[in-house]
Design an enzyme around this catalytic site. Structure first.
Site, PDB file in Angstrom:
ATOM      1  N   THR A  80       0.997  -1.082   0.030  1.00 32.60           N
ATOM      2  CA  THR A  80      -0.102   0.014   0.183  1.00 32.60           C
ATOM      3  C   THR A  80       0.988   1.306  -0.006  1.00 32.60           C
ATOM      4  O   THR A  80       2.146   1.204  -0.179  1.00 32.60           O
ATOM      5  CB  THR A  80      -0.884  -0.042   1.124  1.00 32.60           C
TER       6      THR A  80
ATOM      7  N   THR B 267     -12.080   8.986  -7.089  1.00 34.77           N
ATOM      8  CA  THR B 267     -11.058   9.969  -6.624  1.00 34.77           C
ATOM      9  C   THR B 267     -11.369   9.631  -4.979  1.00 34.77           C
ATOM     10  O   THR B 267     -11.977   8.700  -4.608  1.00 34.77           O
ATOM     11  CB  THR B 267     -11.856  11.303  -6.826  1.00 34.77           C
TER      12      THR B 267
ATOM     13  N   GLY C 149     -11.864  10.879 -11.814  1.00 34.79           N
ATOM     14  CA  GLY C 149     -10.474  10.502 -11.327  1.00 34.79           C
ATOM     15  C   GLY C 149      -9.385   9.888 -12.334  1.00 34.79           C
ATOM     16  O   GLY C 149      -9.922   9.329 -13.325  1.00 34.79           O
ATOM     17  N   ALA C 150      -8.180  10.081 -12.071  1.00 29.04           N
ATOM     18  CA  ALA C 150      -7.094   9.309 -12.847  1.00 29.04           C
ATOM     19  C   ALA C 150      -6.021   8.841 -11.875  1.00 29.04           C
ATOM     20  O   ALA C 150      -4.902   9.014 -12.504  1.00 29.04           O
ATOM     21  CB  ALA C 150      -6.668  10.583 -13.898  1.00 29.04           C
TER      22      ALA C 150
ATOM     23  N   GLY D 158     -17.825   0.763  -2.422  1.00 27.97           N
ATOM     24  CA  GLY D 158     -16.417   0.262  -2.516  1.00 27.97           C
ATOM     25  C   GLY D 158     -15.888  -0.713  -1.502  1.00 27.97           C
ATOM     26  O   GLY D 158     -14.695  -1.196  -1.614  1.00 27.97           O
TER      27      GLY D 158
ATOM     28  N   LYS E  94       3.365   0.927  -3.924  1.00 27.71           N
ATOM     29  CA  LYS E  94       2.826   0.335  -5.133  1.00 27.71           C
ATOM     30  C   LYS E  94       3.687   0.419  -6.544  1.00 27.71           C
ATOM     31  O   LYS E  94       3.376  -0.610  -7.155  1.00 27.71           O
ATOM     32  CB  LYS E  94       1.294   0.713  -5.505  1.00 27.71           C
TER      33      LYS E  94
ATOM     34  N   ASN F 274      -0.049  -4.232  -6.201  1.00 21.95           N
ATOM     35  CA  ASN F 274      -0.505  -4.262  -4.871  1.00 21.95           C
ATOM     36  C   ASN F 274      -0.617  -5.651  -4.252  1.00 21.95           C
ATOM     37  O   ASN F 274      -0.782  -5.805  -3.082  1.00 21.95           O
ATOM     38  CB  ASN F 274      -2.188  -3.915  -4.987  1.00 21.95           C
TER      39      ASN F 274
ATOM     40  N   ASP G  91      -6.680  -4.537  -7.591  1.00 17.00           N
ATOM     41  CA  ASP G  91      -7.633  -3.479  -7.203  1.00 17.00           C
ATOM     42  C   ASP G  91      -8.519  -3.409  -8.312  1.00 17.00           C
ATOM     43  O   ASP G  91      -9.730  -3.535  -8.059  1.00 17.00           O
ATOM     44  CB  ASP G  91      -6.952  -2.105  -7.273  1.00 17.00           C
TER      45      ASP G  91
HETATM   46  P1  NDP Z   1      -4.483   8.911  -5.930  1.00 15.42           P
HETATM   47  O1  NDP Z   1      -3.751   9.819  -5.009  1.00 15.42           O
HETATM   48  O2  NDP Z   1      -3.512   8.425  -6.877  1.00 15.42           O
HETATM   49  O3  NDP Z   1      -5.549   9.919  -6.941  1.00 15.42           O
HETATM   50  C1  NDP Z   1      -6.577  10.506  -6.272  1.00 15.42           C
HETATM   51  C2  NDP Z   1      -7.538  11.102  -7.355  1.00 15.42           C
HETATM   52  O4  NDP Z   1      -8.496  11.806  -6.869  1.00 15.42           O
HETATM   53  C3  NDP Z   1      -6.793  11.918  -8.625  1.00 15.42           C
HETATM   54  O5  NDP Z   1      -7.747  11.816  -9.544  1.00 15.42           O
HETATM   55  C4  NDP Z   1      -7.394  13.278  -7.894  1.00 15.42           C
HETATM   56  O6  NDP Z   1      -7.178  14.227  -8.797  1.00 15.42           O
HETATM   57  C5  NDP Z   1      -8.606  13.143  -7.318  1.00 15.42           C
HETATM   58  N1  NDP Z   1      -9.123  14.111  -6.304  1.00 15.42           N
HETATM   59  C6  NDP Z   1      -8.868  14.062  -5.143  1.00 15.42           C
HETATM   60  N2  NDP Z   1      -9.384  14.889  -4.385  1.00 15.42           N
HETATM   61  C7  NDP Z   1     -10.241  15.696  -5.425  1.00 15.42           C
HETATM   62  C8  NDP Z   1     -11.160  16.852  -5.595  1.00 15.42           C
HETATM   63  N3  NDP Z   1     -11.524  17.346  -4.414  1.00 15.42           N
HETATM   64  N4  NDP Z   1     -11.762  16.998  -6.560  1.00 15.42           N
HETATM   65  C9  NDP Z   1     -11.673  16.338  -7.744  1.00 15.42           C
HETATM   66  N5  NDP Z   1     -10.542  15.412  -7.835  1.00 15.42           N
HETATM   67  C10 NDP Z   1     -10.033  14.937  -6.684  1.00 15.42           C
HETATM   68  O7  NDP Z   1      -5.333   7.862  -4.999  1.00 15.42           O
HETATM   69  P2  NDP Z   1      -6.004   6.193  -5.274  1.00 15.42           P
HETATM   70  O8  NDP Z   1      -6.244   6.367  -6.627  1.00 15.42           O
HETATM   71  O9  NDP Z   1      -4.936   5.537  -4.904  1.00 15.42           O
HETATM   72  O10 NDP Z   1      -6.950   6.314  -4.326  1.00 15.42           O
HETATM   73  C11 NDP Z   1      -8.157   6.877  -4.657  1.00 15.42           C
HETATM   74  C12 NDP Z   1      -9.300   6.496  -3.809  1.00 15.42           C
HETATM   75  O11 NDP Z   1      -9.613   5.237  -4.088  1.00 15.42           O
HETATM   76  C13 NDP Z   1      -8.826   6.582  -2.111  1.00 15.42           C
HETATM   77  O12 NDP Z   1     -10.074   7.146  -1.665  1.00 15.42           O
HETATM   78  C14 NDP Z   1      -8.801   5.227  -2.094  1.00 15.42           C
HETATM   79  O13 NDP Z   1      -9.273   4.862  -0.577  1.00 15.42           O
HETATM   80  C15 NDP Z   1      -9.819   4.334  -2.797  1.00 15.42           C
HETATM   81  N6  NDP Z   1      -9.160   2.833  -3.175  1.00 15.42           N
HETATM   82  C16 NDP Z   1     -10.414   2.134  -2.794  1.00 15.42           C
HETATM   83  C17 NDP Z   1      -9.860   0.735  -3.153  1.00 15.42           C
HETATM   84  C18 NDP Z   1     -10.926  -0.273  -2.721  1.00 15.42           C
HETATM   85  O14 NDP Z   1     -10.626  -1.428  -2.833  1.00 15.42           O
HETATM   86  N7  NDP Z   1     -12.204   0.169  -2.401  1.00 15.42           N
HETATM   87  C19 NDP Z   1      -8.714   0.153  -3.607  1.00 15.42           C
HETATM   88  C20 NDP Z   1      -7.640   1.342  -3.926  1.00 15.42           C
HETATM   89  C21 NDP Z   1      -8.105   2.837  -3.658  1.00 15.42           C
HETATM   90  P3  NDP Z   1      -5.985  15.136  -9.214  1.00 15.42           P
HETATM   91  O15 NDP Z   1      -5.093  14.042 -10.194  1.00 15.42           O
HETATM   92  O16 NDP Z   1      -6.328  16.383  -9.977  1.00 15.42           O
HETATM   93  O17 NDP Z   1      -5.073  15.416  -8.129  1.00 15.42           O
END
Ligand code: NDP
Length: 287
Positions: A67, A198, A131-132, A249, A71, A92, A107
């Site tokens: 984690t 996101t 999100g990306a 989720g 990763k 992961n 994932d």
């Molecule tokens: P990252 O940090 O890699 O990506 C975060 C993403 O969220 C980016 O696209 C970011 O945009 C966007 N973002 C964050 N805040 C905002 C906002 N206020 N407005 C718009 N966009 C926003 O994180 P991860 O992808 O690793 O994780 C994302 C979520 O997924 C977490 O909450 C995590 O807990 C969850 N998750 C759940 C899993 C599950 O098994 N259920 C497994 C893995 C993750 P920008 O690029 O513009 O910053």
């Protein structure tokens, strides 16, 4: 033969890792499967990752979860990396076989499984993704593998959004479009599946909502969220108000763990029992 006190070791490496709840889910599975496995929650600092990973065979460990922040970095230290994990650029789950380290990413597979379990097919569907980041990459690659037709990526940062589009174009057949998330955005009417990848809504910001026009969510859409805690997010509540089918989720989190446990033990764990254990741990009553 005498009683064996030996345990098979697996676990998670992270930094910070204290609040990672996977041990609850994994131990529930191991007890239910009646296998002598122990899941360790281990704090590994970034500068120690190489030695920690390389030591897995010496400890005769079956594997490990990775984690934050390991990763991506971990790929360098593995002997083999699955094709889809290579494309995502993130691993992961590591499993050890004959002293060699194999990397996978479960994932996105966990996400797809939660749709399949709800009887939803991904083939030829148009997906609208918020999100990306890391979760988005894993989900997007698995959507491509599952035969999705089209993907719209809505993301604040242009760099990340365009990188993901380029990666999908280079390695998959999925038609992807990036849109910059600058203001309150509508969801395309012909969207079949809307997914929030996101971190908006993650505990403790449980009242946060993505900046979209909620009235563009239609009854025919499947609306998914990756947020595991609290899983009943504001986005899902808005979707329910508009009679859309919703997927939370928690299922993704459990299903990715089921996949990893299968890689480590060769057995299929009971997802429902694991989900109940996690919901109890989180104090959730409405899942
Ligand atoms: P990252 O940090 O890699 O990506 C975060 C993403 O969220 C980016 O696209 C970011 O945009 C966007 N973002 C964050 N805040 C905002 C906002 N206020 N407005 C718009 N966009 C926003 O994180 P991860 O992808 O690793 O994780 C994302 C979520 O997924 C977490 O909450 C995590 O807990 C969850 N998750 C759940 C899993 C599950 O098994 N259920 C497994 C893995 C993750 P920008 O690029 O513009 O910053």
């Amino acid at each position: 033969m005498g009683k064996s006190y030996r345990e098979e070791l697996v676990g998670v490496f992270g930094y910070p890792v204290d609040e990672n709840p996977t041990v609850v889910v994994a131990q529930t599975a191991f007890e239910d499967l009646q296998v002598p496995y122990r899941y360790l929650t281990v704090e590994v600092k970034p500068e120690d990752l190489k030695e920690a990973i390389r030591a897995l065979p010496a400890w005769n460990m079956k594997g490990i979860h990775l984690t934050i922040p390991h990763k991506v970095e971990v790929l360098k230290y593995l002997d083999y990396v699955a094709e889809d994990a290579k494309i995502m650029g993130a691993v992961n789950t590591v499993y050890v076989k004959e002293g060699k380290l194999y990397g996978e990413n479960t994932d996105g597979k966990g996400f797809i499984k939660s749709l399949v379990n709800a009887g939803i097919s991904i083939k030829d569907k148009k997906v609208f993704m918020l999100g990306a980041g890391g979760a988005a990459r894993a989900i997007a690659v698995e959507l491509a593998n599952a035969g999705a037709k089209e993907l719209v990526i809505l993301n604040r940062s242009r760099t990340r959004g365009e990188e993901l589009k380029a990666l999908l174009e280079a390695h998959t057949k999925l038609k992807a479009e990036y849109r910059e998330w600058k203001h309150t955005m509508p969801i395309d009417e012909d969207t079949d599946i809307l997914v929030n990848t996101t971190s908006i809504g993650l505990y403790p910001d449980v009242n946060a909502k993505p900046d979209i026009v909620f009235d563009t969510i239609k009854e025919h859409m499947i609306v998914c969220d990756v947020i595991p805690n609290h899983p009943h997010t504001q986005l899902l509540k808005e979707a329910e108000k508009r009679n859309a089918v919703t997927i939370d989720g928690l299922g993704m989190l459990i299903n990715q763990a089921v996949e990893s446990i299968r890689m480590w033990t060769g057995k299929t764990a009971d997802a429902e029992k694991m989900k109940n254990a996690l919901a109890k741990e989180y104090g959730i009553t409405d899942v």
